[in-house]
Design a protein around this motif. Structure first.
Motif, short mmCIF file in Angstrom:
data_model
loop_
_atom_site.label_atom_id
_atom_site.label_comp_id
_atom_site.label_asym_id
_atom_site.label_seq_id
_atom_site.Cartn_x
_atom_site.Cartn_y
_atom_site.Cartn_z
N LYS A 1 21.80 -23.98 17.55
CA LYS A 1 22.26 -25.31 18.19
C LYS A 1 23.05 -24.77 19.05
O LYS A 1 23.87 -23.89 18.99
CB LYS A 1 22.67 -26.27 16.98
CG LYS A 1 21.54 -27.03 16.20
CD LYS A 1 22.40 -28.27 15.36
CE LYS A 1 21.28 -28.73 14.42
NZ LYS A 1 20.39 -29.50 15.25
N GLU A 2 23.24 -25.87 20.07
CA GLU A 2 24.27 -25.56 21.19
C GLU A 2 25.65 -25.80 20.82
O GLU A 2 25.92 -26.81 20.16
CB GLU A 2 23.70 -26.40 22.28
CG GLU A 2 24.42 -26.02 23.66
CD GLU A 2 23.87 -26.79 24.85
OE1 GLU A 2 24.36 -26.64 25.98
OE2 GLU A 2 23.03 -27.84 24.65
N SER A 3 26.52 -25.10 21.34
CA SER A 3 28.01 -25.31 21.00
C SER A 3 28.45 -26.25 22.14
O SER A 3 28.14 -25.68 23.23
CB SER A 3 28.73 -23.90 20.84
OG SER A 3 28.64 -23.57 19.67
N LYS B 1 30.84 -27.14 25.40
CA LYS B 1 31.65 -26.37 26.47
C LYS B 1 32.95 -26.75 26.54
O LYS B 1 33.16 -28.00 26.71
CB LYS B 1 30.79 -26.09 27.60
CG LYS B 1 29.28 -25.32 27.33
CD LYS B 1 29.45 -24.09 27.14
CE LYS B 1 28.02 -23.42 26.66
NZ LYS B 1 28.06 -22.11 26.03
N ASP C 1 37.74 -22.38 25.12
CA ASP C 1 36.24 -22.01 24.61
C ASP C 1 36.50 -20.58 24.18
O ASP C 1 35.86 -20.30 23.18
CB ASP C 1 35.50 -21.89 25.99
CG ASP C 1 34.01 -21.94 25.50
OD1 ASP C 1 33.70 -23.01 24.89
OD2 ASP C 1 33.26 -21.11 25.82
N SER D 1 30.53 -26.82 16.54
CA SER D 1 29.03 -27.08 16.30
C SER D 1 28.30 -25.68 16.55
O SER D 1 29.13 -24.60 17.07
CB SER D 1 28.52 -28.12 17.32
OG SER D 1 26.91 -28.07 17.28
N GLY D 2 26.99 -25.46 16.47
CA GLY D 2 26.33 -24.25 16.51
C GLY D 2 26.88 -23.19 15.70
O GLY D 2 27.21 -23.08 14.79
N SER D 3 26.66 -21.90 16.51
CA SER D 3 26.90 -20.57 15.96
C SER D 3 28.45 -20.39 15.54
O SER D 3 28.66 -20.01 14.61
CB SER D 3 26.65 -19.51 16.88
OG SER D 3 27.49 -19.74 18.09
#
Lengths: 302, 131
Positions: free
Chosen positions: A58-60, A62, A68, A212-214
């Motif tokens: 899944k995308e994190s 930005k 970030d 979210s994501g990694s």
């Protein structure tokens, strides 16, 4: 410890290759126990692994450059620090155990909580900030008991060296100290009834709301590693060694899982306390106990 | 505290009440599943489409009849269409909709040809009343 041994410990056993599947298994035990207590069938054995892989895909979100960077840094540091902490846990002290001391291990165990708070503040989310403030309050109060208990164990054993501490002396101070550490684990792992910093009904996921994501996958992994490190720390201080490496490993694993089951049962059986009640719990009762514990440690020391 | 412990023991003893996928709990009593149409009964009056609040049912004119379409993804299973159907050609299934993998995978339609009206025999002319 030689540098090669240190690297092997960090990467192979009990480091990355062993600890990551073990952390997923501990997450599975936690979730399965809570599910069984709530009459649910619970997740399958590989569900934490599936969750991890799914989150990796899944995308994190930005953010601006430095924000970030920091938001990615905190979970990665937490995992790294916990892997280092796991490498120090003296499971087999007679087999060339770690030659360091307890203070380093305690520091490494405490750092993920600080990274968790920083993640909430870095995210600049209202829920994240509230969660971080709650985590800070709870951490300050629960650590008082935790550090006093650790001090008591060290003072009663007259050493800070982990390899010597891991050979348990069946003293009252040792058992009282271990019991006090167990009392702190729900606050450190943000389990019920001390889960105010990640109270999903009030503040979503607290400091992890914006994740979210990694990055979230790494936080989940860090949670599993925290389970592993804290339960391993408690068990390594309390179980008697047989001298046989396989038997010791079996007893160690069994006691760790039993501790996870007990704490998950407590989490399933209790409701979340408000932050002031949680803090009051540790300050009002635990500090008094801690003073008694420390006094007894001085009295009962070897 | 005692009641919580009792509850936990009860829950452990009774076992789980949830089922692993793809098992599903049995349906008890009446169940409003997907709408089914019997094209041979349907007259294409469009009342079902008219009462459908979520526009799951549409009836469109075609060259030689009409097309009745149904999208269960939009359906709220309110059963107003089946209640309003004058020919009772609409019914609701008593099983759960199947799991589908593609968007709109459960959509269905029927092309119904216009039914020919039965020939009406010419009526006898009424004899004019004599004045």
């Amino acid at each position: 410890m030689q540098i090669t041994t240190a690297i092997l410990r960090l990467l192979i056993f009990p480091g990355l290759f062993f600890a990551v599947p073990a952390a997923w298994f501990f997450l599975y035990v936690e979730r399965k126990t809570i599910a069984r207590m709530q009459q649910r069938i619970g997740p399958p054995l590989l569900q934490p692994f599936y969750d991890f892989v799914k989150l990796l895909g899944k995308e994190s979100p930005k953010y601006h450059h430095i924000q970030d960077l920091l938001l990615k840094l905190w979970p990665a540091l937490s995992v790294a620090v916990l892997l280092a902490a796991l490498a120090l846990i003296p499971v087999f002290p007679s087999k060339g155990g770690f030659s360091g001391d307890l203070i380093l291990l305690i520091t490494l165990l405490e750092l993920p909580s600080i990274f968790y708070m920083l993640a909430g503040f870095t995210s600049r989310s209202v829920y994240g900030k509230v969660g971080s403030m709650r985590e800070a309050s709870l951490s300050l109060s629960s650590n008082l008991l935790f550090l006093t208990a650790v001090m008591m164990i060290a003072v009663s054993a007259h050493t800070f060296r982990l390899s010597e501490l891991a050979v348990p002396a069946a003293s009252a101070a040792r058992w009282l100290g271990v019991a006090a550490i167990v009392l702190c684990i729900p606050a450190k792992l943000r389990l019920n009834p001390f889960s105010t910093s990640s109270a999903e009904q009030e503040i979503y996921s607290g400091p992890l709301t914006e994740y979210s994501g990694s990055d979230l996958a790494l936080w989940e992994l860090a949670h599993g590693l925290e389970w592993l490190a804290l339960s391993g720390f408690v068990v390594s201080l309390s179980f008697p060694r047989t001298g046989f490496i396989l038997a010791d490993a079996g007893i160690f694993a069994f006691l760790c899982i039993a501790l996870v089951v007990v704490l998950a049962t407590v989490a399933a059986a209790t409701a979340r306390l408000t932050i002031d009640r949680s803090v009051r719990f540790y300050w009002r009762w635990s500090v008094a106990l801690a003073v008694v514990f420390l006094a007894s440690a001085v009295l009962f020391r070897r | 505290m005692k009641s919580i412990v009792q509850l936990l023991i009860h829950n452990l003893h009774e076992g789980s009440i949830t089922l692993p996928y793809p098992e599903r709990p049995a349906i008890l009593g009446a169940y409003r599943g997907m709408v089914q149409n019997a094209p041979e009964e349907c007259t294409g009056c469009g009342l079902c489409a008219y009462v459908c609040t979520s526009s799951a049912i549409t009836v469109q004119r075609a060259a030689d009849g009409f097309r009745w379409s149904y999208d269960p993804g939009k359906c709220t299973f309110c059963a107003r269409c089946t209640q309003r159907c004058p020919k009772q050609s609409l019914t609701m299934m008593d099983t759960r909709p199947p799991v589908y993998q593609q968007l709109g995978g459960l959509k269905q339609f029927h092309d119904v040809k216009k039914k020919k009206k039965p020939a009406v025999p010419p009526s006898n002319p009424q004899p004019e009343a004599a004045n």
